[in-house]
Design a protein around this motif. Structure first.
Motif, PDB file in Angstrom:
ATOM      1  N   TRP A 240       6.126 -38.174 -65.400  1.00  0.00           N
ATOM      2  CA  TRP A 240       7.434 -38.684 -65.795  1.00  0.00           C
ATOM      3  C   TRP A 240       8.524 -37.830 -65.143  1.00  0.00           C
ATOM      4  O   TRP A 240       9.476 -38.360 -64.567  1.00  0.00           O
ATOM      5  N   LEU A 241       8.327 -36.504 -65.194  1.00  0.00           N
ATOM      6  CA  LEU A 241       9.303 -35.609 -64.577  1.00  0.00           C
ATOM      7  C   LEU A 241       9.360 -35.819 -63.064  1.00  0.00           C
ATOM      8  O   LEU A 241      10.436 -35.867 -62.473  1.00  0.00           O
ATOM      9  N   ILE A 242       8.170 -35.981 -62.467  1.00  0.00           N
ATOM     10  CA  ILE A 242       8.135 -36.196 -61.026  1.00  0.00           C
ATOM     11  C   ILE A 242       8.914 -37.460 -60.661  1.00  0.00           C
ATOM     12  O   ILE A 242       9.651 -37.499 -59.679  1.00  0.00           O
ATOM     13  N   GLY A 243       8.766 -38.494 -61.491  1.00  0.00           N
ATOM     14  CA  GLY A 243       9.487 -39.736 -61.248  1.00  0.00           C
ATOM     15  C   GLY A 243      10.994 -39.522 -61.250  1.00  0.00           C
ATOM     16  O   GLY A 243      11.712 -40.034 -60.390  1.00  0.00           O
ATOM     17  N   ILE A 244      11.460 -38.762 -62.225  1.00  0.00           N
ATOM     18  CA  ILE A 244      12.901 -38.478 -62.298  1.00  0.00           C
ATOM     19  C   ILE A 244      13.352 -37.698 -61.061  1.00  0.00           C
ATOM     20  O   ILE A 244      14.393 -37.984 -60.470  1.00  0.00           O
ATOM     21  N   VAL A 245      12.513 -36.736 -60.627  1.00  0.00           N
ATOM     22  CA  VAL A 245      12.852 -35.961 -59.429  1.00  0.00           C
ATOM     23  C   VAL A 245      12.885 -36.876 -58.201  1.00  0.00           C
ATOM     24  O   VAL A 245      13.806 -36.816 -57.383  1.00  0.00           O
ATOM     25  N   GLN A 246      11.882 -37.749 -58.113  1.00  0.00           N
ATOM     26  CA  GLN A 246      11.846 -38.696 -56.991  1.00  0.00           C
ATOM     27  C   GLN A 246      13.100 -39.546 -56.930  1.00  0.00           C
ATOM     28  O   GLN A 246      13.667 -39.771 -55.864  1.00  0.00           O
ATOM     29  N   LEU A 247      13.513 -40.027 -58.091  1.00  0.00           N
ATOM     30  CA  LEU A 247      14.705 -40.859 -58.148  1.00  0.00           C
ATOM     31  C   LEU A 247      15.914 -40.075 -57.651  1.00  0.00           C
ATOM     32  O   LEU A 247      16.744 -40.581 -56.894  1.00  0.00           O
ATOM     33  N   THR A 248      15.979 -38.803 -58.058  1.00  0.00           N
ATOM     34  CA  THR A 248      17.101 -37.968 -57.653  1.00  0.00           C
ATOM     35  C   THR A 248      17.109 -37.759 -56.143  1.00  0.00           C
ATOM     36  O   THR A 248      18.143 -37.916 -55.487  1.00  0.00           O
ATOM     37  N   VAL A 249      15.927 -37.435 -55.594  1.00  0.00           N
ATOM     38  CA  VAL A 249      15.823 -37.275 -54.142  1.00  0.00           C
ATOM     39  C   VAL A 249      16.265 -38.574 -53.464  1.00  0.00           C
ATOM     40  O   VAL A 249      17.062 -38.572 -52.524  1.00  0.00           O
ATOM     41  N   GLY A 250      15.763 -39.688 -53.980  1.00  0.00           N
ATOM     42  CA  GLY A 250      16.092 -40.984 -53.400  1.00  0.00           C
ATOM     43  C   GLY A 250      17.583 -41.287 -53.457  1.00  0.00           C
ATOM     44  O   GLY A 250      18.164 -41.753 -52.480  1.00  0.00           O
ATOM     45  N   LEU A 251      18.198 -40.990 -54.581  1.00  0.00           N
ATOM     46  CA  LEU A 251      19.639 -41.248 -54.713  1.00  0.00           C
ATOM     47  C   LEU A 251      20.436 -40.390 -53.730  1.00  0.00           C
ATOM     48  O   LEU A 251      21.390 -40.861 -53.113  1.00  0.00           O
ATOM     49  N   LEU A 252      20.010 -39.142 -53.583  1.00  0.00           N
ATOM     50  CA  LEU A 252      20.695 -38.263 -52.634  1.00  0.00           C
ATOM     51  C   LEU A 252      20.603 -38.826 -51.220  1.00  0.00           C
ATOM     52  O   LEU A 252      21.590 -38.870 -50.490  1.00  0.00           O
ATOM     53  N   VAL A 253      19.393 -39.276 -50.853  1.00  0.00           N
ATOM     54  CA  VAL A 253      19.217 -39.862 -49.522  1.00  0.00           C
ATOM     55  C   VAL A 253      20.093 -41.120 -49.398  1.00  0.00           C
ATOM     56  O   VAL A 253      20.754 -41.340 -48.381  1.00  0.00           O
ATOM     57  N   ALA A 254      20.117 -41.927 -50.456  1.00  0.00           N
ATOM     58  CA  ALA A 254      20.893 -43.168 -50.422  1.00  0.00           C
ATOM     59  C   ALA A 254      22.366 -42.888 -50.147  1.00  0.00           C
ATOM     60  O   ALA A 254      23.007 -43.565 -49.353  1.00  0.00           O
ATOM     61  N   VAL A 255      22.868 -41.856 -50.806  1.00  0.00           N
ATOM     62  CA  VAL A 255      24.288 -41.560 -50.638  1.00  0.00           C
ATOM     63  C   VAL A 255      24.549 -40.845 -49.314  1.00  0.00           C
ATOM     64  O   VAL A 255      25.480 -41.183 -48.577  1.00  0.00           O
ATOM     65  N   ALA A 256      23.682 -39.868 -48.985  1.00  0.00           N
ATOM     66  CA  ALA A 256      23.927 -39.065 -47.786  1.00  0.00           C
ATOM     67  C   ALA A 256      23.631 -39.845 -46.506  1.00  0.00           C
ATOM     68  O   ALA A 256      24.411 -39.803 -45.557  1.00  0.00           O
ATOM     69  N   VAL A 257      22.506 -40.550 -46.479  1.00  0.00           N
ATOM     70  CA  VAL A 257      22.101 -41.221 -45.244  1.00  0.00           C
ATOM     71  C   VAL A 257      22.692 -42.623 -45.136  1.00  0.00           C
ATOM     72  O   VAL A 257      23.194 -43.021 -44.091  1.00  0.00           O
ATOM     73  N   PHE A 258      22.619 -43.375 -46.236  1.00  0.00           N
ATOM     74  CA  PHE A 258      23.029 -44.780 -46.146  1.00  0.00           C
ATOM     75  C   PHE A 258      24.453 -45.037 -46.613  1.00  0.00           C
ATOM     76  O   PHE A 258      24.931 -46.153 -46.512  1.00  0.00           O
ATOM     77  N   ARG A 259      25.087 -43.991 -47.152  1.00  0.00           N
ATOM     78  CA  ARG A 259      26.472 -44.143 -47.593  1.00  0.00           C
ATOM     79  C   ARG A 259      26.629 -45.291 -48.593  1.00  0.00           C
ATOM     80  O   ARG A 259      27.561 -46.073 -48.517  1.00  0.00           O
ATOM     81  N   ILE A 260      25.642 -45.387 -49.490  1.00  0.00           N
ATOM     82  CA  ILE A 260      25.712 -46.455 -50.482  1.00  0.00           C
ATOM     83  C   ILE A 260      26.743 -46.082 -51.531  1.00  0.00           C
ATOM     84  O   ILE A 260      26.701 -44.967 -52.051  1.00  0.00           O
ATOM     85  N   PRO A 261      27.672 -46.975 -51.812  1.00  0.00           N
ATOM     86  CA  PRO A 261      28.629 -46.652 -52.860  1.00  0.00           C
ATOM     87  C   PRO A 261      27.947 -46.778 -54.221  1.00  0.00           C
ATOM     88  O   PRO A 261      27.174 -47.704 -54.430  1.00  0.00           O
TER      89      PRO A 261
END
Lengths: 381, 371
Positions: A240-261
């Motif tokens: 469960w914790l790993i999932g939350i971490v994964q989501l966080t990593v993913g969100l960071l990539v989404a904002v940093a790389v894809f500039r998703i608002p």
């Protein structure tokens, strides 16, 4: 409680020792996001147009010019014979044909009416539909424009975008809200994040438990005084914790790389993720209780996930499905989570807007977890 | 040689019995594809039905009423009432109550009568860009048709576009997806199953035993793979029958061409499975490698769901090395366009090349293990 703490430590140590899992958890989100977000696109590109101009006048050339001028059509070839156009469509060299019959200009000058033939390769119906709507709009505009030019009182060559006097017509402005540039990635990334969390939660947890089964360590644990609920909790909490971490990593990539608002509230995103992960882990636990070997676990988990993902609205809209499939999809927590993520991230939906989704997630998590634990204990007894 | 063939035959028979004995696997192998086709054939659709349209006339008159009727009677639209005031549309989009809005500026009837342009705004919820664009297209089609039917003024010119939709006149996405699904199902049965069963034998050491037996490495591989090829063949037939019976997908081309393409693609998948088994060390890695190395590209980079033309250039290049991409071109062209050898020989050539390359690689990898 103490037993849970000890077990949790053991689980974390085990996960830390397994480099494949860690790699899968942190490299995969990155690779998947970048690959999927770029591959998964229905973006309508310009059509490859074949021109069959049997009229060969200024008027017919003008129409082809209008089609080209919008940037929606690229002329890839032309011929006098219709057959050549059909052949180009067959081989895939072109995917649209405009055919202007001989006498087109004469007819317009004499009767103020004309016809043109448009043909599209409609294998991909959605793309063909959009292309055809552009083409028909351009053709009618051209008619309006010609009407103005041929009118005695017309003020010279009216340009396409100036309202033309004397011809009734609609001036249509298109607006695309929440995604003005029609960036397909914006739509896909929130969905892919959900899919990542799912694969992590369901796949990894199922494999982990089955591996212990295969190695026989599960039986050893079963004869210790540890109660089973504690044992299950110790197994699932790390994931469960790993999932939350994964989501966080993913969100960071989404904002940093894809500039998703991110229009809406992150708290809402995480709250939904916390609920959803329970459901994903429950499915993993269930898989581990029906599978005897890792191979079976992968197979069962994979078949489930495939159905799960393809019927979640990630790739194709839920509302395009037949009614019975929509009803089935309604039972799919993944569907609700994806819809929620897209609503919150792209449209700025608030808690009230997504309340039904949150409720569905909570119910789904509760029911699935109860069922999985019950099944697991029955299997172990 | 004759000796070798007799040995090979015995070996293949043994392998077959092996698979047949495992009822569960067999049921999965034969039943799953048809089940999958049926499920996904229904679920994977991109048709836009039932568009929820908010129609707003800022100053209602006879013309705006006529236009509204046009939308309401079209059959594709469900009319949604919008609360007055700004922000109402955003709210409707956020709560997912509307898909697209048509906003007509005041004075529609007067402007049309005087021969002036009348303003219309079409606003789509484009958070899903594809559906948004398609909905816009449907709204625009209605507006364009309505405008063409307006009484022409003196001097107006009316050019009528006659539109034909070739190869898929009903525009049903199922006709696009089902030929693609055949590729996916074949990939699962061939690449995935072979990779898993061979790596399982590697793990158990039974493969080592075979490799030091008098059988040649190629015989071992052929023996292992032949049963799956037959299974794949059975699958292709059952999936095609289901596609035709359940979905009524057209069959415009020759069945022979399609079967030849399917067999060739199955061979590519099988050899790919063997290569994956040869280069991975454990069953689990083989499985994950097969999933990531075959399933993901076959669904995402093959054009099965997403058009390759919509991808960025580097991925379009990458898509060329995905076998499923070429097979999907074959199955779609044969089924929908009625294409034959004349159009499809390049795809067949590419797949043959891939097969030659992979099988060479597989045999060499397995021969090396003997030293």
């Amino acid at each position: 409680m103490r037993a849970l703490r000890v077990l949790l430590r053991k689980e974390f140590l085990q996960i830390r020792r397994d480099p494949t899992i860690l790699r899968l958890l942190f490299v995969m989100p990155f690779v998947q996001l970048v690959l999927l977000a770029n591959a998964a696109s229905f973006e309508v590109k310009e059509s490859r147009l074949w021109v069959v101009d049997q009229d060969r006048t200024t008027l017919s050339a003008g129409l082809v010019e209008r089609l080209r001028g919008t940037g929606r059509f690229i002329v890839v070839g032309s011929s006098v014979r219709q057959e050549d156009g059909n052949a180009a469509l067959m081989t895939g060299h072109a995917n649209a044909i405009v055919a202007i019959p001989a006498g087109f200009a004469r007819e317009i000058q004499q009767t103020r009416r004309g016809t043109v033939q448009l043909a599209f390769n409609a294998e991909d119906g959605a793309q063909a539909g959009v292309a055809s709507s552009y083409a028909t709009e351009i053709v009618s505009r051209y008619g309006a424009e010609l009407g103005a030019q041929l009118l005695p009182q017309a003020l010279g060559g009216a340009d396409r975008d100036r309202p033309v006097r004397g011809v009734p017509r609609l001036d249509v402005h298109r607006r695309y809200w929440f995604n003005p540039a029609l960036e397909y990635r914006w739509y896909m990334v929130p969905g892919i994040l959900v899919q990542l969390v799912t694969i992590g939660g369901t796949f990894m947890s199922a494999l982990n438990i089955v591996r212990e089964k295969e190695a026989g360590t599960l039986d050893q644990l079963n004869v210790t005084p540890i109660n089973r609920t504690t044992f299950i909790a110790a197994k699932l909490i790390p994931f469960w914790l790993i999932g939350i971490v994964q989501l966080t990593v993913g969100l960071l990539v989404a904002v940093a790389v894809f500039r998703i608002p991110i229009e809406g509230s992150l708290a809402l995103v995480y709250g939904a993720a916390a609920l959803y992960l329970v459901a994903a882990l429950a499915v993993g636990l269930w898989v581990s209780s029906v599978a005897e070997t890792q191979q079976q676990a992968v197979f069962v988990a994979f078949s489930l996930l495939m159905v799960y993902i393809l019927m979640s609205g990630l790739f194709t809209p839920i509302r395009s499905m037949p009614d019975w499939a929509q009803d089935l999809a309604f039972l799919n927590p993944l569907m609700h989570f994806i819809a929620l993520m897209r609503g919150v991230m792209l449209k700025g939906a608030n808690a009230v807007d997504v309340l039904p989704r949150l409720a569905a997630l909570a119910v789904g998590a509760g029911v699935l977890m109860a069922a999985a634990v019950w099944r697991y204990r029955k299997g172990a007894a | 040689m004759r000796q070798a063939l007799i040995a090979l035959r015995a070996f293949i028979v043994k392998e077959f019995q092996h698979i047949l004995r495992d009822r569960q696997t067999l049921i999965i192998l034969l039943g799953l594809p048809v089940a999958q086709l049926t499920l996904f054939g229904y679920a994977l659709r991109t048709d836009v039905r039932d568009i929820r349209l908010a129609y707003v006339a800022e100053a209602p008159d006879a013309a705006t009423a006529a236009l509204r009727t046009r939308f309401a009677r079209n059959g594709r639209f469900t009319m949604v009432d919008l609360a007055p005031g700004p922000g109402a549309l955003a709210e409707a989009f956020q709560a997912d109550r509307a898909d697209v809005a048509v906003i007509v500026a005041p004075g529609l009837a007067d402007r049309l009568r005087d021969g002036r342009a009348a303003e219309v705004q079409v606003i789509a919820d484009a958070s899903d860009p594809n559906t948004g664009a398609t909905m816009q297209a449907h709204v625009l089609a209605v507006l364009t048709a309505w405008q063409r039917d307006l009484p022409p003024r003196v001097g107006g010119v009316n050019i009528e576009p006659r539109v034909r939709m070739l190869f898929n006149p009903t525009l049903e996405s199922v006709n696009l997806f089902v030929p693609g699904l055949i590729a996916l199902i074949l990939t699962i049965v061939t690449a995935l199953m072979t990779a898993i069963s061979l790596s399982r034998e590697k793990e158990r050491g039974t493969l080592e035993v075979l490799l030091v037996s008098p059988l040649h490495p190629w015989q071992v591989i052929v023996g292992k793979v032949a049963p799956y090829l037959l299974l794949a063949f059975v699958n292709v037939v059952s999936v095609l029958v289901a596609a035709w019976l359940v979905f009524g997908v057209p069959f415009r081309g020759s069945l022979v061409t399609l079967m030849a393409g399917s067999t060739l693609y199955a061979l590519v998948g099988l050899s790919l499975g063997v290569v994956i088994a040869a280069i991975t060390s454990s069953q689990l890695t083989a499985m994950l490698a097969a999933l990531i190395g075959t399933m993901m590209p076959s669904t995402l980079l093959s054009g099965m769901i997403f058009p390759i033309e919509s991808m960025p250039a580097p991925l379009q290049v990458l898509a060329n090395i995905v076998p499923a991409r070429w097979f999907i071109e074959i199955s779609r062209s044969v089924m929908l366009k009625g294409a034959g050898w004349a159009e499809l020989w390049p795809q067949f050539a590419i797949l043959s090349g891939m097969f030659a390359l992979l099988i060479t690689l597989a045999i060499r990898r397995f021969s090396v293990r003997l030293d």
